[in-house]
Design an enzyme around this catalytic site. Structure first.
Site, PDB file in Angstrom:
ATOM      1  N   LYS A  95      29.967  50.395  34.705  1.00  0.00           N
ATOM      2  CA  LYS A  95      30.620  51.598  34.160  1.00  0.00           C
ATOM      3  C   LYS A  95      31.956  51.255  33.501  1.00  0.00           C
ATOM      4  O   LYS A  95      32.501  52.081  32.766  1.00  0.00           O
ATOM      5  CB  LYS A  95      30.780  52.677  35.235  1.00  0.00           C
ATOM      6  CG  LYS A  95      31.810  52.428  36.310  1.00  0.00           C
ATOM      7  CD  LYS A  95      31.771  53.553  37.336  1.00  0.00           C
ATOM      8  CE  LYS A  95      32.779  53.367  38.443  1.00  0.00           C
ATOM      9  NZ  LYS A  95      34.155  53.587  38.042  1.00  0.00           N
ATOM     10  N   ASP A  96      32.475  50.050  33.734  1.00  0.00           N
ATOM     11  CA  ASP A  96      33.717  49.606  33.094  1.00  0.00           C
ATOM     12  C   ASP A  96      33.475  48.857  31.788  1.00  0.00           C
ATOM     13  O   ASP A  96      34.425  48.488  31.102  1.00  0.00           O
ATOM     14  CB  ASP A  96      34.501  48.668  34.029  1.00  0.00           C
ATOM     15  CG  ASP A  96      35.056  49.383  35.242  1.00  0.00           C
ATOM     16  OD1 ASP A  96      35.252  50.612  35.166  1.00  0.00           O
ATOM     17  OD2 ASP A  96      35.274  48.710  36.269  1.00  0.00           O
ATOM     18  N   ARG A 120      36.177  61.508  32.680  1.00  0.00           N
ATOM     19  CA  ARG A 120      34.942  62.255  32.933  1.00  0.00           C
ATOM     20  C   ARG A 120      35.069  63.139  34.165  1.00  0.00           C
ATOM     21  O   ARG A 120      34.766  64.340  34.124  1.00  0.00           O
ATOM     22  CB  ARG A 120      33.796  61.241  33.097  1.00  0.00           C
ATOM     23  CG  ARG A 120      32.410  61.808  33.259  1.00  0.00           C
ATOM     24  CD  ARG A 120      31.908  61.911  34.682  1.00  0.00           C
ATOM     25  NE  ARG A 120      32.148  60.734  35.493  1.00  0.00           N
ATOM     26  CZ  ARG A 120      31.904  60.683  36.794  1.00  0.00           C
ATOM     27  NH1 ARG A 120      31.452  61.737  37.442  1.00  0.00           N
ATOM     28  NH2 ARG A 120      32.160  59.598  37.486  1.00  0.00           N
ATOM     29  N   ARG A 121      35.567  62.598  35.282  1.00  0.00           N
ATOM     30  CA  ARG A 121      35.703  63.399  36.497  1.00  0.00           C
ATOM     31  C   ARG A 121      36.712  64.533  36.309  1.00  0.00           C
ATOM     32  O   ARG A 121      36.487  65.655  36.750  1.00  0.00           O
ATOM     33  CB  ARG A 121      36.139  62.515  37.668  1.00  0.00           C
ATOM     34  CG  ARG A 121      35.039  61.600  38.203  1.00  0.00           C
ATOM     35  CD  ARG A 121      35.583  60.682  39.287  1.00  0.00           C
ATOM     36  NE  ARG A 121      34.552  59.787  39.825  1.00  0.00           N
ATOM     37  CZ  ARG A 121      34.761  58.522  40.164  1.00  0.00           C
ATOM     38  NH1 ARG A 121      35.969  57.983  40.007  1.00  0.00           N
ATOM     39  NH2 ARG A 121      33.779  57.779  40.653  1.00  0.00           N
ATOM     40  N   ARG A 155      45.553  56.002  39.469  1.00  0.00           N
ATOM     41  CA  ARG A 155      44.976  54.695  39.152  1.00  0.00           C
ATOM     42  C   ARG A 155      45.002  53.768  40.371  1.00  0.00           C
ATOM     43  O   ARG A 155      45.663  54.038  41.357  1.00  0.00           O
ATOM     44  CB  ARG A 155      45.745  54.048  38.008  1.00  0.00           C
ATOM     45  CG  ARG A 155      45.734  54.872  36.717  1.00  0.00           C
ATOM     46  CD  ARG A 155      45.795  53.969  35.505  1.00  0.00           C
ATOM     47  NE  ARG A 155      44.644  53.077  35.492  1.00  0.00           N
ATOM     48  CZ  ARG A 155      43.427  53.461  35.138  1.00  0.00           C
ATOM     49  NH1 ARG A 155      43.196  54.689  34.783  1.00  0.00           N
ATOM     50  NH2 ARG A 155      42.424  52.602  35.157  1.00  0.00           N
ATOM     51  N   ARG A 207      44.281  53.760  46.048  1.00  0.00           N
ATOM     52  CA  ARG A 207      44.073  55.208  45.955  1.00  0.00           C
ATOM     53  C   ARG A 207      44.131  55.869  47.333  1.00  0.00           C
ATOM     54  O   ARG A 207      44.657  56.972  47.482  1.00  0.00           O
ATOM     55  CB  ARG A 207      42.744  55.495  45.262  1.00  0.00           C
ATOM     56  CG  ARG A 207      42.730  55.015  43.819  1.00  0.00           C
ATOM     57  CD  ARG A 207      41.500  55.467  43.085  1.00  0.00           C
ATOM     58  NE  ARG A 207      41.172  54.552  42.004  1.00  0.00           N
ATOM     59  CZ  ARG A 207      40.273  54.781  41.067  1.00  0.00           C
ATOM     60  NH1 ARG A 207      39.614  55.924  41.064  1.00  0.00           N
ATOM     61  NH2 ARG A 207      40.024  53.904  40.125  1.00  0.00           N
ATOM     62  N   CYS A 220      37.055  55.354  26.028  1.00  0.00           N
ATOM     63  CA  CYS A 220      37.622  56.062  27.181  1.00  0.00           C
ATOM     64  C   CYS A 220      38.315  57.350  26.755  1.00  0.00           C
ATOM     65  O   CYS A 220      39.006  57.964  27.544  1.00  0.00           O
ATOM     66  CB  CYS A 220      38.593  55.152  27.923  1.00  0.00           C
ATOM     67  SG  CYS A 220      37.750  53.846  28.788  1.00  0.00           S
TER      68      CYS A 220
END
Length: 314
Positions: A91-92, A139-140, A157, A163, A250
């Site tokens: 996904k990156d 997206r989230r 981040r 996190r 992005c």
């Protein structure tokens, strides 16, 4: 075959999750080829995306340079011959690779769902009105703004451990991680609950590990062919074609998920305005052999439906 004197060098970022993925790749190669552990060397490469100051700044990824932040230095090392293969969270990954590099090996896909993480709230639906939620994912954030416009969204981040520390410090009452990453780290307990894909469609290629190599490296190609997971490759062919056709930078909130149903592939996709004010969704099915065409076609359908001005913020 690689050996202790001429090991296959596996490039990776240095985060706990990246290292877990590199060790999984090495374990699969050892098992597939009956080789000793010292036939493989894990090489940690620091990327721009690992810069502590950038992480602490909590700026959107698009302002920092996009997805290439996590791959540029690793791909340069491979092109220069300092490493032989590179292990990535798919996904990156940008949808196009630099000239001379190939992405054609995927490990079996993990749980694709997002994890809801909070010290004191059980589920996304239980968040109180106006709660502060942290996420670095465009997206989230767009999906949350669309489903729960009352929430206050802040940039968040860093790796899993960073996190979690921010949650402890009260920067936000909840955040989101990938279930796949938590599973690979043996930290499934961190998730209060998993968010079903019908509620929040995941990022394209979420839960998948890809292994990149030089296009002209026959040794690496032969070694990786033995651990490639075909079904994951078929699903990602559809998802990444969908992303590429939409402009998978992005700057665009995009979600997509492909599932195999016998000899058919079912793809669902979603594009949103970053502020969540509008979301467009669609789905389609096609034979597995047409996975990439399915992804591109679904993207074009969504683009055709997007009203004038939908992408003006880009």
């Amino acid at each position: 075959m690689p050996n202790a004197k001429t090991p296959l060098k596996i490039g990776t970022r240095g985060s706990p999750l990246a290292l877990a993925q590199a060790h999984e790749t090495r374990a699969r190669l050892i098992a597939a080829h009956g080789l000793p552990e010292d036939a493989f060397e894990i090489v940690v490469i620091r990327t721009t995306g690992d810069n502590a100051a950038l992480i602490a700044a909590d700026k959107p990824l698009k302002e920092l340079g996009g997805k290439g932040l996590f791959t540029k230095e690793i791909e340069e090392a491979m092109l220069e011959g300092r490493i032989d293969i590179a292990v990535h969270s798919m996904k990156d990954m940008p949808t196009a690779q630099p000239a001379g590099l190939l992405l054609d090996c995927y490990l079996p896909r993990e749980d694709v769902r997002d994890a809801f993480v909070s010290p004191g709230v059980e589920r996304l639906a239980d968040l109180p009105q106006g709660a502060t939620v942290g996420s670095s994912s465009l997206r989230r954030r767009a999906q949350l703004a669309n489903r729960r416009p009352d929430l206050k969204l802040v940039e968040f981040r860093g790796n899993v451990q960073t996190r979690l520390k921010k949650l402890e410090d009260g920067v936000a009452v909840a955040t989101f991680l990938a279930m796949a990453g938590l599973n690979r780290l043996g930290m499934t307990h961190v998730a209060r609950s998993a968010i079903e894909v019908d509620e929040m469609l995941p990022a394209v290629a979420q839960g998948a590990i890809g292994i990149e190599r030089r296009a002209d490296d026959a040794r690496a190609a032969a070694l990786l062919a033995a651990i490639h997971d075909g079904p994951t490759g078929q699903r990602l062919a559809a998802e990444r074609a969908f992303l590429a056709t939409l402009d998978g930078s992005c700057e665009t909130p995009i979600a997509g998920l492909a599932l195999l149903e016998g000899d058919q592939i079912w793809l669902r996709g979603e594009i949103l305005r970053p502020d969540g004010s509008e979301a467009l969704r669609d789905e389609a099915r096609a034979p597995v052999s047409q996975a990439a065409e399915l992804g591109a076609d679904l993207a074009r359908r969504l683009l055709a439906r997007a009203p004038k001005g939908f992408f003006d913020w880009r």
